[in-house]
Design a protein around this motif. Structure first.
Motif, PDB file in Angstrom:
ATOM      1  N   MET A 160       0.808  -1.216   0.000  1.00  0.00           N
ATOM      2  CA  MET A 160       0.000   0.000   0.000  1.00  0.00           C
ATOM      3  C   MET A 160       0.841   1.266   0.000  1.00  0.00           C
ATOM      4  N   GLN A 161       1.927   1.300   0.766  1.00  0.00           N
ATOM      5  CA  GLN A 161       2.699   2.538   0.794  1.00  0.00           C
ATOM      6  C   GLN A 161       3.415   2.785  -0.524  1.00  0.00           C
ATOM      7  N   ARG A 162       3.688   1.731  -1.294  1.00  0.00           N
ATOM      8  CA  ARG A 162       4.250   1.922  -2.632  1.00  0.00           C
ATOM      9  C   ARG A 162       3.195   2.429  -3.605  1.00  0.00           C
ATOM     10  N   LEU A 163       1.947   2.184  -3.265  1.00  0.00           N
ATOM     11  CA  LEU A 163       0.849   2.614  -4.122  1.00  0.00           C
ATOM     12  C   LEU A 163       0.437   4.056  -3.850  1.00  0.00           C
ATOM     13  N   ILE A 164       0.272   4.432  -2.590  1.00  0.00           N
ATOM     14  CA  ILE A 164      -0.270   5.758  -2.264  1.00  0.00           C
ATOM     15  C   ILE A 164       0.639   6.582  -1.361  1.00  0.00           C
ATOM     16  N   GLY A 165       1.844   6.080  -1.044  1.00  0.00           N
ATOM     17  CA  GLY A 165       2.748   6.822  -0.191  1.00  0.00           C
ATOM     18  C   GLY A 165       2.614   6.429   1.275  1.00  0.00           C
ATOM     19  N   TYR A 166       3.679   6.682   2.014  1.00  0.00           N
ATOM     20  CA  TYR A 166       3.747   6.234   3.413  1.00  0.00           C
ATOM     21  C   TYR A 166       2.678   6.880   4.284  1.00  0.00           C
ATOM     22  N   GLN A 167       2.510   8.193   4.173  1.00  0.00           N
ATOM     23  CA  GLN A 167       1.623   8.897   5.096  1.00  0.00           C
ATOM     24  C   GLN A 167       0.171   8.426   4.951  1.00  0.00           C
ATOM     25  N   ARG A 168      -0.319   8.344   3.731  1.00  0.00           N
ATOM     26  CA  ARG A 168      -1.703   7.918   3.532  1.00  0.00           C
ATOM     27  C   ARG A 168      -1.884   6.448   3.894  1.00  0.00           C
ATOM     28  N   ALA A 169      -0.902   5.621   3.529  1.00  0.00           N
ATOM     29  CA  ALA A 169      -0.981   4.212   3.886  1.00  0.00           C
ATOM     30  C   ALA A 169      -0.954   4.034   5.403  1.00  0.00           C
ATOM     31  N   PHE A 170      -0.147   4.826   6.076  1.00  0.00           N
ATOM     32  CA  PHE A 170      -0.057   4.762   7.538  1.00  0.00           C
ATOM     33  C   PHE A 170      -1.403   5.100   8.171  1.00  0.00           C
ATOM     34  N   GLU A 171      -2.030   6.170   7.688  1.00  0.00           N
ATOM     35  CA  GLU A 171      -3.317   6.587   8.263  1.00  0.00           C
ATOM     36  C   GLU A 171      -4.382   5.515   8.072  1.00  0.00           C
ATOM     37  N   LEU A 172      -4.479   4.947   6.873  1.00  0.00           N
ATOM     38  CA  LEU A 172      -5.486   3.924   6.625  1.00  0.00           C
ATOM     39  C   LEU A 172      -5.230   2.674   7.456  1.00  0.00           C
ATOM     40  N   THR A 173      -3.960   2.305   7.604  1.00  0.00           N
ATOM     41  CA  THR A 173      -3.619   1.091   8.341  1.00  0.00           C
ATOM     42  C   THR A 173      -3.813   1.263   9.837  1.00  0.00           C
ATOM     43  N   LEU A 174      -3.422   2.413  10.369  1.00  0.00           N
ATOM     44  CA  LEU A 174      -3.484   2.622  11.828  1.00  0.00           C
ATOM     45  C   LEU A 174      -4.886   2.973  12.315  1.00  0.00           C
ATOM     46  N   GLY A 176      -7.700   1.824  10.523  1.00  0.00           N
ATOM     47  CA  GLY A 176      -8.545   0.712  10.117  1.00  0.00           C
ATOM     48  C   GLY A 176      -9.877   1.140   9.540  1.00  0.00           C
ATOM     49  N   ARG A 177      -9.947   2.378   9.065  1.00  0.00           N
ATOM     50  CA  ARG A 177     -11.238   2.868   8.594  1.00  0.00           C
ATOM     51  C   ARG A 177     -11.538   2.378   7.178  1.00  0.00           C
ATOM     52  N   ILE A 178     -12.824   2.339   6.848  1.00  0.00           N
ATOM     53  CA  ILE A 178     -13.296   1.913   5.542  1.00  0.00           C
ATOM     54  C   ILE A 178     -13.477   3.139   4.650  1.00  0.00           C
ATOM     55  N   VAL A 179     -12.993   3.062   3.421  1.00  0.00           N
ATOM     56  CA  VAL A 179     -13.197   4.157   2.475  1.00  0.00           C
ATOM     57  C   VAL A 179     -14.058   3.661   1.324  1.00  0.00           C
ATOM     58  N   ASP A 180     -14.902   4.545   0.801  1.00  0.00           N
ATOM     59  CA  ASP A 180     -15.738   4.170  -0.337  1.00  0.00           C
ATOM     60  C   ASP A 180     -14.957   4.330  -1.634  1.00  0.00           C
ATOM     61  N   ALA A 181     -15.593   3.979  -2.733  1.00  0.00           N
ATOM     62  CA  ALA A 181     -14.902   3.984  -4.024  1.00  0.00           C
ATOM     63  C   ALA A 181     -14.457   5.379  -4.436  1.00  0.00           C
ATOM     64  N   THR A 182     -15.278   6.390  -4.126  1.00  0.00           N
ATOM     65  CA  THR A 182     -14.926   7.760  -4.506  1.00  0.00           C
ATOM     66  C   THR A 182     -13.662   8.213  -3.789  1.00  0.00           C
ATOM     67  N   GLU A 183     -13.592   7.984  -2.484  1.00  0.00           N
ATOM     68  CA  GLU A 183     -12.387   8.375  -1.753  1.00  0.00           C
ATOM     69  C   GLU A 183     -11.194   7.539  -2.188  1.00  0.00           C
ATOM     70  N   ALA A 184     -11.433   6.281  -2.493  1.00  0.00           N
ATOM     71  CA  ALA A 184     -10.339   5.432  -2.958  1.00  0.00           C
ATOM     72  C   ALA A 184      -9.711   5.989  -4.223  1.00  0.00           C
ATOM     73  N   LYS A 185     -10.533   6.532  -5.105  1.00  0.00           N
ATOM     74  CA  LYS A 185      -9.988   7.149  -6.312  1.00  0.00           C
ATOM     75  C   LYS A 185      -9.215   8.418  -5.964  1.00  0.00           C
ATOM     76  N   GLU A 186      -9.740   9.215  -5.045  1.00  0.00           N
ATOM     77  CA  GLU A 186      -9.054  10.435  -4.634  1.00  0.00           C
ATOM     78  C   GLU A 186      -7.698  10.129  -4.015  1.00  0.00           C
ATOM     79  N   LEU A 187      -7.602   9.025  -3.289  1.00  0.00           N
ATOM     80  CA  LEU A 187      -6.354   8.639  -2.639  1.00  0.00           C
ATOM     81  C   LEU A 187      -5.361   7.992  -3.603  1.00  0.00           C
ATOM     82  N   GLY A 188      -5.843   7.614  -4.778  1.00  0.00           N
ATOM     83  CA  GLY A 188      -4.973   6.955  -5.740  1.00  0.00           C
ATOM     84  C   GLY A 188      -4.956   5.449  -5.616  1.00  0.00           C
TER      85      GLY A 188
END
Length: 267
Positions: A160-174, A176-188
């Motif tokens: 994940m961090q190779r996909l969207i960068g360390y900071q965003r991957a860290f936030e999603l992992t730590l 554990g929140r669910i994101v919808d498809a629209t936000e997933a596109k915004e995050l890359g």
């Protein structure tokens, strides 16, 4: 006719160079553990690398989910892949779900994940192992391991961090929140979001475009894209020179050049 491998919990088709692997345990929301899907995914990945008739691999899920990841009931019961003392449990991971990231990382053709519904935990990580993700508007994504008191044991933190960068991957992992498809596109996380009934047509359109390219050069290009992530520039250019020498001596190169010259002559 190309022989397809025998799978237990997934379906596999091949048409015009595009292989479609459908996770088919919708009764388990396509959970990767507590099913035969690990073996099916690894078998398919290995088959793709040995089958020159395949130019693109598409992965999707049957039913309402892409994949729910780990089987939570097995976790609660300390059974299956989650049984045993720490050493035994670690061995289950090495010989079980960790075979997926190694197999997916070695796939020689483009891989597109058509995310038809929730991709949770290891299911999210499986989608991230693809080269491209297209999501239905009903899809959801969650790196939810910490919600269960465990870590991403399948290599999810690496992908994940190779996909969207360390900071965003860290936030999603730590979180554990669910994101919808629209936000997933915004995050890359995903490249595109389409209505659910357009997911496979949109995915197959892209897959067919890739499959129409010269197949040997396509496989070499996929290898180069992966190598570029871990190779110094000078060494990388040496590899490019060698691969290019191979391409210039392939019949498919001359065929492609002649088609282009014919198209230019018609203009």
């Amino acid at each position: 006719m190309t022989n397809l491998p025998q799978l237990t919990d997934a379906l596999l088709t091949l048409e015009d160079g595009v292989a479609v692997l459908t996770l088919n345990r919708h009764d388990l929301r396509n959970a990767l553990t507590g099913s035969n899907l690990i073996d099916d995914i690894v078998t398919t990945a290995e088959w793709v690398n040995h089958c020159q008739d395949v130019s693109v691999l598409v992965i999707t899920g049957a039913g309402s989910a892409f994949s729910a990841g780990g089987n939570v009931r097995d976790m609660a019961n300390r059974s299956g892949d989650f049984a045993g003392d720490p050493a035994e449990c670690a061995e289950h991971y090495r010989k079980g779900i960790q075979r997926i990231p190694l197999a997916m990382q070695a796939v020689e053709v483009p891989v597109i994940a058509a995310v038809n519904g929730p991709a949770i935990g290891a299911g999210f990580d499986l989608a991230n192992m693809a080269d491209i993700r297209i999501a239905a508007d009903s899809a959801k994504f969650g790196e939810t391991f910490l919600n269960l008191g465990i870590i991403p044991g399948d290599g999810g933190a690496w992908f994940m961090q190779r996909l969207i960068g360390y900071q965003r991957a860290f936030e999603l992992t730590l979180t554990g929140r669910i994101v919808d498809a629209t936000e997933a596109k915004e995050l890359g996380i995903v490249m595109d979001v389409v209505p659910a009934d357009e997911l496979m047509p949109a995915t197959l359109k892209m897959a067919q475009k890739m499959a129409s390219q010269p197949p040997k050069a396509t496989r070499l290009t996929k290898r180069l894209m992966k190598m570029a992530q871990r190779t110094e520039l000078k060494d990388f250019l040496d590899i490019c020179a060698c691969f290019q020498g191979m391409c210039h001596n392939e019949p498919e190169h001359l065929d492609a050049v002649n088609r282009m010259l014919e198209a230019m002559a018609r203009k």
